[in-house]
Design a protein around this motif. Structure first.
Motif, PDB file in Angstrom:
ATOM      1  N   GLU A 164       0.820  -1.214   0.000  1.00  0.00           N
ATOM      2  CA  GLU A 164       0.000   0.000   0.000  1.00  0.00           C
ATOM      3  C   GLU A 164       0.854   1.264   0.000  1.00  0.00           C
ATOM      4  O   GLU A 164       0.504   2.256  -0.616  1.00  0.00           O
ATOM      5  CB  GLU A 164      -0.945  -0.010   1.201  1.00  0.00           C
ATOM      6  N   LYS A 165       1.976   1.185   0.675  1.00  0.00           N
ATOM      7  CA  LYS A 165       2.850   2.357   0.782  1.00  0.00           C
ATOM      8  C   LYS A 165       3.601   2.638  -0.513  1.00  0.00           C
ATOM      9  O   LYS A 165       3.812   3.800  -0.877  1.00  0.00           O
ATOM     10  CB  LYS A 165       3.838   2.155   1.936  1.00  0.00           C
ATOM     11  N   TYR A 166       3.988   1.591  -1.228  1.00  0.00           N
ATOM     12  CA  TYR A 166       4.888   1.763  -2.375  1.00  0.00           C
ATOM     13  C   TYR A 166       4.287   1.403  -3.731  1.00  0.00           C
ATOM     14  O   TYR A 166       4.971   1.475  -4.748  1.00  0.00           O
ATOM     15  CB  TYR A 166       6.156   0.921  -2.161  1.00  0.00           C
ATOM     16  N   LYS A 167       3.009   1.033  -3.782  1.00  0.00           N
ATOM     17  CA  LYS A 167       2.441   0.535  -5.040  1.00  0.00           C
ATOM     18  C   LYS A 167       2.494   1.555  -6.174  1.00  0.00           C
ATOM     19  O   LYS A 167       2.640   1.175  -7.344  1.00  0.00           O
ATOM     20  CB  LYS A 167       0.998   0.070  -4.815  1.00  0.00           C
ATOM     21  N   ASP A 168       2.410   2.847  -5.859  1.00  0.00           N
ATOM     22  CA  ASP A 168       2.454   3.860  -6.911  1.00  0.00           C
ATOM     23  C   ASP A 168       3.872   4.071  -7.444  1.00  0.00           C
ATOM     24  O   ASP A 168       4.042   4.540  -8.576  1.00  0.00           O
ATOM     25  CB  ASP A 168       1.896   5.193  -6.390  1.00  0.00           C
ATOM     26  N   ILE A 169       4.865   3.740  -6.631  1.00  0.00           N
ATOM     27  CA  ILE A 169       6.261   3.885  -7.057  1.00  0.00           C
ATOM     28  C   ILE A 169       6.696   2.681  -7.889  1.00  0.00           C
ATOM     29  O   ILE A 169       7.573   2.778  -8.739  1.00  0.00           O
ATOM     30  CB  ILE A 169       7.179   4.046  -5.829  1.00  0.00           C
ATOM     31  N   PHE A 170       6.065   1.525  -7.632  1.00  0.00           N
ATOM     32  CA  PHE A 170       6.405   0.290  -8.334  1.00  0.00           C
ATOM     33  C   PHE A 170       5.215  -0.179  -9.179  1.00  0.00           C
ATOM     34  O   PHE A 170       4.631  -1.224  -8.914  1.00  0.00           O
ATOM     35  CB  PHE A 170       6.779  -0.806  -7.326  1.00  0.00           C
ATOM     36  N   PRO A 171       4.845   0.588 -10.221  1.00  0.00           N
ATOM     37  CA  PRO A 171       3.671   0.211 -11.017  1.00  0.00           C
ATOM     38  C   PRO A 171       3.876  -1.139 -11.698  1.00  0.00           C
ATOM     39  O   PRO A 171       4.905  -1.406 -12.311  1.00  0.00           O
ATOM     40  CB  PRO A 171       3.558   1.345 -12.041  1.00  0.00           C
ATOM     41  N   GLY A 172       2.866  -2.019 -11.541  1.00  0.00           N
ATOM     42  CA  GLY A 172       2.917  -3.305 -12.203  1.00  0.00           C
ATOM     43  C   GLY A 172       3.728  -4.373 -11.501  1.00  0.00           C
ATOM     44  O   GLY A 172       3.777  -5.518 -11.953  1.00  0.00           O
ATOM     45  N   HIS A 173       4.373  -4.027 -10.390  1.00  0.00           N
ATOM     46  CA  HIS A 173       5.139  -5.026  -9.645  1.00  0.00           C
ATOM     47  C   HIS A 173       4.189  -5.859  -8.790  1.00  0.00           C
ATOM     48  O   HIS A 173       3.305  -5.329  -8.124  1.00  0.00           O
ATOM     49  CB  HIS A 173       6.175  -4.351  -8.737  1.00  0.00           C
ATOM     50  N   ASN A 174       4.383  -7.170  -8.822  1.00  0.00           N
ATOM     51  CA  ASN A 174       3.563  -8.061  -7.998  1.00  0.00           C
ATOM     52  C   ASN A 174       4.209  -8.204  -6.627  1.00  0.00           C
ATOM     53  O   ASN A 174       5.364  -8.620  -6.520  1.00  0.00           O
ATOM     54  CB  ASN A 174       3.456  -9.437  -8.665  1.00  0.00           C
ATOM     55  N   PRO A 175       3.479  -7.863  -5.561  1.00  0.00           N
ATOM     56  CA  PRO A 175       4.059  -7.955  -4.229  1.00  0.00           C
ATOM     57  C   PRO A 175       4.420  -9.384  -3.864  1.00  0.00           C
ATOM     58  O   PRO A 175       3.700 -10.326  -4.182  1.00  0.00           O
ATOM     59  CB  PRO A 175       2.955  -7.411  -3.309  1.00  0.00           C
ATOM     60  N   VAL A 176       5.556  -9.527  -3.207  1.00  0.00           N
ATOM     61  CA  VAL A 176       6.064 -10.842  -2.821  1.00  0.00           C
ATOM     62  C   VAL A 176       5.478 -11.248  -1.471  1.00  0.00           C
ATOM     63  O   VAL A 176       5.544 -10.479  -0.513  1.00  0.00           O
ATOM     64  CB  VAL A 176       7.606 -10.819  -2.737  1.00  0.00           C
ATOM     65  N   PRO A 177       4.906 -12.449  -1.370  1.00  0.00           N
ATOM     66  CA  PRO A 177       4.395 -12.928  -0.080  1.00  0.00           C
ATOM     67  C   PRO A 177       5.515 -12.989   0.951  1.00  0.00           C
ATOM     68  O   PRO A 177       6.647 -13.345   0.631  1.00  0.00           O
ATOM     69  CB  PRO A 177       3.868 -14.331  -0.403  1.00  0.00           C
ATOM     70  N   MET A 178       5.196 -12.672   2.187  1.00  0.00           N
ATOM     71  CA  MET A 178       6.222 -12.613   3.226  1.00  0.00           C
ATOM     72  C   MET A 178       6.877 -13.963   3.489  1.00  0.00           C
ATOM     73  O   MET A 178       8.044 -14.021   3.864  1.00  0.00           O
ATOM     74  CB  MET A 178       5.627 -12.040   4.514  1.00  0.00           C
ATOM     75  N   TYR A 179       6.147 -15.062   3.267  1.00  0.00           N
ATOM     76  CA  TYR A 179       6.766 -16.366   3.516  1.00  0.00           C
ATOM     77  C   TYR A 179       7.928 -16.614   2.567  1.00  0.00           C
ATOM     78  O   TYR A 179       8.907 -17.268   2.916  1.00  0.00           O
ATOM     79  CB  TYR A 179       5.730 -17.493   3.425  1.00  0.00           C
ATOM     80  N   LYS A 180       7.834 -16.062   1.337  1.00  0.00           N
ATOM     81  CA  LYS A 180       8.937 -16.205   0.388  1.00  0.00           C
ATOM     82  C   LYS A 180      10.149 -15.405   0.856  1.00  0.00           C
ATOM     83  O   LYS A 180      11.296 -15.845   0.708  1.00  0.00           O
ATOM     84  CB  LYS A 180       8.507 -15.728  -1.002  1.00  0.00           C
ATOM     85  N   VAL A 181       9.882 -14.211   1.398  1.00  0.00           N
ATOM     86  CA  VAL A 181      10.966 -13.366   1.903  1.00  0.00           C
ATOM     87  C   VAL A 181      11.665 -14.067   3.075  1.00  0.00           C
ATOM     88  O   VAL A 181      12.886 -14.135   3.127  1.00  0.00           O
ATOM     89  CB  VAL A 181      10.429 -11.989   2.334  1.00  0.00           C
ATOM     90  N   ILE A 182      10.883 -14.587   4.001  1.00  0.00           N
ATOM     91  CA  ILE A 182      11.447 -15.319   5.142  1.00  0.00           C
ATOM     92  C   ILE A 182      12.329 -16.456   4.658  1.00  0.00           C
ATOM     93  O   ILE A 182      13.447 -16.659   5.155  1.00  0.00           O
ATOM     94  CB  ILE A 182      10.321 -15.865   6.043  1.00  0.00           C
ATOM     95  N   ASN A 183      11.866 -17.192   3.666  1.00  0.00           N
ATOM     96  CA  ASN A 183      12.637 -18.323   3.167  1.00  0.00           C
ATOM     97  C   ASN A 183      13.978 -17.905   2.579  1.00  0.00           C
ATOM     98  O   ASN A 183      14.947 -18.671   2.612  1.00  0.00           O
ATOM     99  CB  ASN A 183      11.828 -19.095   2.121  1.00  0.00           C
ATOM    100  N   GLY A 184      14.055 -16.684   2.054  1.00  0.00           N
ATOM    101  CA  GLY A 184      15.338 -16.191   1.565  1.00  0.00           C
ATOM    102  C   GLY A 184      16.359 -16.079   2.683  1.00  0.00           C
ATOM    103  O   GLY A 184      17.525 -16.470   2.527  1.00  0.00           O
TER     104      GLY A 184
END
Length: 200
Positions: free
Chosen positions: A162-182
């Motif tokens: 919600e905070k950055y969607k206008d700065i990153f047009p068309g980017h699909n947000p990454v689920p947090m579980y994927k980030v944790i797995n990194g």
């Protein structure tokens, strides 16, 4: 494991802390709140933090800032914000932190999608992220005592959509579980000198 997480109170940091706390001893470091305080743009502050934590098994950094603005508005001093904080802050965490890691410990740094897919107003941030990627690949060749270093580089995360969607047009947000797995892959795996890209 005894894991130090710098930036553990942030958007990504809180989720990563929550995961690792289940089966590990977690120490949270932050600029103004946490188990220990640190300003990663100040190498003396980093040294003091490690003196307070003692030896650890893993270091995770999810901190560091850079100035976002249009290229024609960025001053030389604006670039130094990112260079001193997000770039050299993380470099110094490796440089100093290696002396406080137990054998076969690890350091996990954090960048983001801007290193390879920048958007408008991110010239400084993209430059810093790219520099960290090159640093990690190079320093991994020289670290001793089985110490590993990797960097997690995620696209925009769902918790910040919600905070950055206008700065990153068309980017699909990454689920947090994927980030944790990194971060799990970096800490628990055997990879070294890797840029762990997280995307949809």
């Amino acid at each position: 494991m005894k894991i130090l997480i710098i930036g553990g109170n942030g958007t990504i940091g809180k989720t990563v802390v929550s995961h690792f706390k289940e089966n590990n001893e977690v120490i949270i470091a932050g600029r103004s709140k946490g188990d220990v305080n640190v300003d990663i743009s100040d190498s003396n502050s980093i040294k003091t933090m490690f003196e307070n934590t003692g030896k650890v098994d893993a270091i995770i950094c999810i901190a560091g800032e850079a100035k976002w603005d249009f290229f024609n508005k960025l001053t030389e001093e604006d670039y130094y914000i990112g260079l001193k904080s997000k770039l050299m802050g993380q470099v110094n965490l490796v440089r100093i932190g290696q002396n406080y890691l137990n054998p076969n410990g690890s350091v996990t740094l954090t960048t983001g999608v801007l290193a390879y897919d920048p958007v408008v107003q991110t010239t400084s941030a993209a430059m810093v992220n790219g520099g960290i990627h090159s640093f990690v690949k190079a320093v991994a060749l020289e670290l001793e005592n089985g110490i590993r270093v990797n960097v997690v580089s995620s696209d925009m995360v769902e918790d910040a959509y919600e905070k950055y969607k206008d700065i990153f047009p068309g980017h699909n947000p990454v689920p947090m579980y994927k980030v944790i797995n990194g971060y799990v892959r970096s800490v628990k795996g055997k990879g070294n000198g890797e840029v762990i890209k997280i995307s949809n």
